[in-house]
Design a protein around this motif. Sequence first.
Motif, PDB file in Angstrom:
ATOM      1  N   ASP A   1      34.624 -21.880  50.890  1.00 51.89           N
ATOM      2  CA  ASP A   1      33.328 -21.129  51.053  1.00 51.89           C
ATOM      3  C   ASP A   1      32.359 -21.697  51.927  1.00 51.89           C
ATOM      4  O   ASP A   1      31.818 -20.709  52.692  1.00 51.89           O
ATOM      5  CB  ASP A   1      33.051 -21.133  49.274  1.00 51.89           C
ATOM      6  N   LEU A   2      31.948 -22.960  51.806  1.00 57.39           N
ATOM      7  CA  LEU A   2      31.043 -23.244  52.767  1.00 57.39           C
ATOM      8  C   LEU A   2      31.342 -23.024  54.327  1.00 57.39           C
ATOM      9  O   LEU A   2      30.650 -22.678  55.081  1.00 57.39           O
ATOM     10  CB  LEU A   2      30.797 -24.808  52.523  1.00 57.39           C
ATOM     11  N   SER A   3      32.427 -23.524  54.654  1.00 57.57           N
ATOM     12  CA  SER A   3      33.099 -23.358  55.964  1.00 57.57           C
ATOM     13  C   SER A   3      33.123 -21.867  56.371  1.00 57.57           C
ATOM     14  O   SER A   3      32.705 -21.389  57.372  1.00 57.57           O
ATOM     15  CB  SER A   3      34.484 -23.917  56.258  1.00 57.57           C
ATOM     16  N   THR A   4      33.714 -20.880  55.632  1.00 56.70           N
ATOM     17  CA  THR A   4      33.533 -19.463  55.782  1.00 56.70           C
ATOM     18  C   THR A   4      32.333 -18.942  55.943  1.00 56.70           C
ATOM     19  O   THR A   4      31.895 -18.356  56.862  1.00 56.70           O
ATOM     20  CB  THR A   4      34.109 -18.537  54.410  1.00 56.70           C
ATOM     21  N   ASP A   5      31.080 -19.429  55.173  1.00 52.51           N
ATOM     22  CA  ASP A   5      29.627 -18.929  55.104  1.00 52.51           C
ATOM     23  C   ASP A   5      29.344 -19.551  56.546  1.00 52.51           C
ATOM     24  O   ASP A   5      28.471 -18.694  57.368  1.00 52.51           O
ATOM     25  CB  ASP A   5      28.963 -19.523  54.107  1.00 52.51           C
ATOM     26  N   LEU A   6      29.329 -20.699  56.738  1.00 50.82           N
ATOM     27  CA  LEU A   6      28.811 -21.191  58.055  1.00 50.82           C
ATOM     28  C   LEU A   6      29.570 -20.503  59.291  1.00 50.82           C
ATOM     29  O   LEU A   6      28.559 -20.284  60.306  1.00 50.82           O
ATOM     30  CB  LEU A   6      29.170 -22.799  58.064  1.00 50.82           C
ATOM     31  N   ALA A   7      30.768 -20.164  59.299  1.00 49.06           N
ATOM     32  CA  ALA A   7      31.418 -19.437  60.566  1.00 49.06           C
ATOM     33  C   ALA A   7      30.811 -18.042  60.566  1.00 49.06           C
ATOM     34  O   ALA A   7      30.414 -17.554  61.563  1.00 49.06           O
ATOM     35  CB  ALA A   7      32.820 -19.495  60.392  1.00 49.06           C
ATOM     36  N   ALA A   8      30.636 -17.448  59.506  1.00 44.76           N
ATOM     37  CA  ALA A   8      29.942 -16.206  59.391  1.00 44.76           C
ATOM     38  C   ALA A   8      28.602 -16.232  60.279  1.00 44.76           C
ATOM     39  O   ALA A   8      28.182 -15.381  60.787  1.00 44.76           O
ATOM     40  CB  ALA A   8      29.988 -15.567  57.989  1.00 44.76           C
ATOM     41  N   ASP A   9      27.658 -17.276  59.544  1.00 42.46           N
ATOM     42  CA  ASP A   9      26.420 -17.453  59.984  1.00 42.46           C
ATOM     43  C   ASP A   9      26.508 -17.865  61.451  1.00 42.46           C
ATOM     44  O   ASP A   9      25.657 -17.183  62.191  1.00 42.46           O
ATOM     45  CB  ASP A   9      25.553 -18.549  59.496  1.00 42.46           C
ATOM     46  N   TRP A  10      27.166 -18.496  62.131  1.00 39.76           N
ATOM     47  CA  TRP A  10      27.415 -18.800  63.709  1.00 39.76           C
ATOM     48  C   TRP A  10      27.528 -17.412  64.167  1.00 39.76           C
ATOM     49  O   TRP A  10      27.267 -17.326  65.347  1.00 39.76           O
ATOM     50  CB  TRP A  10      28.494 -19.904  63.769  1.00 39.76           C
ATOM     51  N   LEU A  11      28.675 -16.697  63.605  1.00 32.88           N
ATOM     52  CA  LEU A  11      28.862 -15.354  64.530  1.00 32.88           C
ATOM     53  C   LEU A  11      27.856 -14.446  64.607  1.00 32.88           C
ATOM     54  O   LEU A  11      27.445 -13.753  65.485  1.00 32.88           O
ATOM     55  CB  LEU A  11      30.065 -14.632  63.840  1.00 32.88           C
ATOM     56  N   ARG A  12      26.890 -14.276  63.678  1.00 31.82           N
ATOM     57  CA  ARG A  12      25.826 -13.604  63.419  1.00 31.82           C
ATOM     58  C   ARG A  12      24.761 -14.169  64.442  1.00 31.82           C
ATOM     59  O   ARG A  12      24.056 -13.289  65.257  1.00 31.82           O
ATOM     60  CB  ARG A  12      25.013 -13.487  62.247  1.00 31.82           C
ATOM     61  N   GLU A  13      24.521 -15.699  64.536  1.00 33.52           N
ATOM     62  CA  GLU A  13      23.611 -16.192  65.415  1.00 33.52           C
ATOM     63  C   GLU A  13      23.927 -15.996  66.900  1.00 33.52           C
ATOM     64  O   GLU A  13      23.138 -15.702  67.770  1.00 33.52           O
ATOM     65  CB  GLU A  13      23.289 -17.495  64.933  1.00 33.52           C
ATOM     66  N   ARG A  14      25.451 -16.097  67.082  1.00 28.71           N
ATOM     67  CA  ARG A  14      26.029 -16.049  68.441  1.00 28.71           C
ATOM     68  C   ARG A  14      25.589 -14.425  69.003  1.00 28.71           C
ATOM     69  O   ARG A  14      25.085 -14.432  70.115  1.00 28.71           O
ATOM     70  CB  ARG A  14      27.570 -16.239  68.113  1.00 28.71           C
ATOM     71  N   ARG A  15      25.757 -13.446  68.081  1.00 25.55           N
ATOM     72  CA  ARG A  15      25.606 -12.136  68.584  1.00 25.55           C
ATOM     73  C   ARG A  15      24.021 -11.769  68.775  1.00 25.55           C
ATOM     74  O   ARG A  15      23.758 -11.216  69.696  1.00 25.55           O
ATOM     75  CB  ARG A  15      26.076 -11.001  67.444  1.00 25.55           C
ATOM     76  N   ARG A  16      23.199 -12.418  67.692  1.00 25.08           N
ATOM     77  CA  ARG A  16      21.862 -12.259  68.171  1.00 25.08           C
ATOM     78  C   ARG A  16      21.109 -12.880  69.264  1.00 25.08           C
ATOM     79  O   ARG A  16      20.428 -12.386  69.983  1.00 25.08           O
ATOM     80  CB  ARG A  16      21.062 -12.940  66.937  1.00 25.08           C
ATOM     81  N   ARG A  17      21.585 -14.328  69.690  1.00 26.01           N
ATOM     82  CA  ARG A  17      21.305 -14.994  70.282  1.00 26.01           C
ATOM     83  C   ARG A  17      21.527 -14.507  71.885  1.00 26.01           C
ATOM     84  O   ARG A  17      20.857 -14.455  72.927  1.00 26.01           O
ATOM     85  CB  ARG A  17      21.548 -16.421  70.518  1.00 26.01           C
ATOM     86  N   TRP A  18      22.795 -14.020  71.885  1.00 20.83           N
ATOM     87  CA  TRP A  18      23.646 -13.828  73.152  1.00 20.83           C
ATOM     88  C   TRP A  18      24.232 -12.410  73.123  1.00 20.83           C
ATOM     89  O   TRP A  18      25.479 -12.351  73.327  1.00 20.83           O
ATOM     90  CB  TRP A  18      24.440 -14.881  73.824  1.00 20.83           C
ATOM     91  N   PRO A  19      23.769 -11.486  72.846  1.00 16.95           N
ATOM     92  CA  PRO A  19      24.299 -10.154  72.513  1.00 16.95           C
ATOM     93  C   PRO A  19      25.150  -9.622  74.016  1.00 16.95           C
ATOM     94  O   PRO A  19      26.049  -8.695  73.943  1.00 16.95           O
ATOM     95  CB  PRO A  19      23.254  -8.838  72.533  1.00 16.95           C
ATOM     96  N   GLN A  20      24.903 -10.177  75.139  1.00 19.82           N
ATOM     97  CA  GLN A  20      25.594  -9.638  76.322  1.00 19.82           C
ATOM     98  C   GLN A  20      26.740 -10.882  76.736  1.00 19.82           C
ATOM     99  O   GLN A  20      27.099 -10.620  77.791  1.00 19.82           O
ATOM    100  CB  GLN A  20      24.772  -9.522  77.478  1.00 19.82           C
ATOM    101  N   ALA A  21      27.011 -11.876  75.778  1.00 25.33           N
ATOM    102  CA  ALA A  21      28.002 -12.834  76.026  1.00 25.33           C
ATOM    103  C   ALA A  21      29.283 -12.366  76.405  1.00 25.33           C
ATOM    104  O   ALA A  21      29.861 -11.455  76.066  1.00 25.33           O
ATOM    105  CB  ALA A  21      28.339 -13.740  74.720  1.00 25.33           C
ATOM    106  N   THR A  22      29.989 -12.851  77.491  1.00 17.49           N
ATOM    107  CA  THR A  22      31.199 -12.603  78.120  1.00 17.49           C
ATOM    108  C   THR A  22      32.305 -13.711  78.068  1.00 17.49           C
ATOM    109  O   THR A  22      33.462 -13.217  78.089  1.00 17.49           O
ATOM    110  CB  THR A  22      31.198 -12.251  79.454  1.00 17.49           C
ATOM    111  N   ASN A  23      31.776 -14.871  77.249  1.00 16.24           N
ATOM    112  CA  ASN A  23      32.775 -15.955  77.168  1.00 16.24           C
ATOM    113  C   ASN A  23      33.333 -15.618  75.850  1.00 16.24           C
ATOM    114  O   ASN A  23      32.667 -15.501  74.632  1.00 16.24           O
ATOM    115  CB  ASN A  23      31.711 -17.205  77.040  1.00 16.24           C
TER     116      ASN A  23
END
Length: 141
Positions: free
Chosen positions: A36-58
């Motif tokens: 549960d914790l790892s799934t939640d952390l991965a989901a949080d990171w994906l949201r943060e990644r999209r928020r911080r770098w919406p134009q990311a191409t990597n």
Amino acid sequence: MRAVEVARLDLADPDLARRTLAVRRGEGIHLVYLDDLSTDLAADWLRERRRRWPQATNPHLLITSQTYRHPASPQISYCAMRAAFDQIGLLPRQVQADRILDEARETADPVHLVRLFGIHPGIAVKYVHAAHPDEALPRIR
């Protein structure tokens, strides 16, 4: 997982609906089941990644402000990963070893450790011996 495997992860590797992470090892794929914790952390990171770098191409899962639009799409560097661990005073391999030892304390089953962590059977037996020094297991050749 080893630090190099974490650095290689792509955006397509986590499957949050199935709570798995596909890790490339040599020619094959090792499927890691997330708690549960790892799934939640991965989901949080994906949201943060999209928020911080919406134009990311990597296409890599872990990126930095230097790599998110880099033309070569490099994976995160070991130094960038180590920075997070340095804040808590640990090395990535220490976290991995501690996780395997904790699982060995719970199960005392080297086959389970091999399947769960993708480690060599001989290494799995050593972890079980370390976790349960009072119990003798047969040696693996």
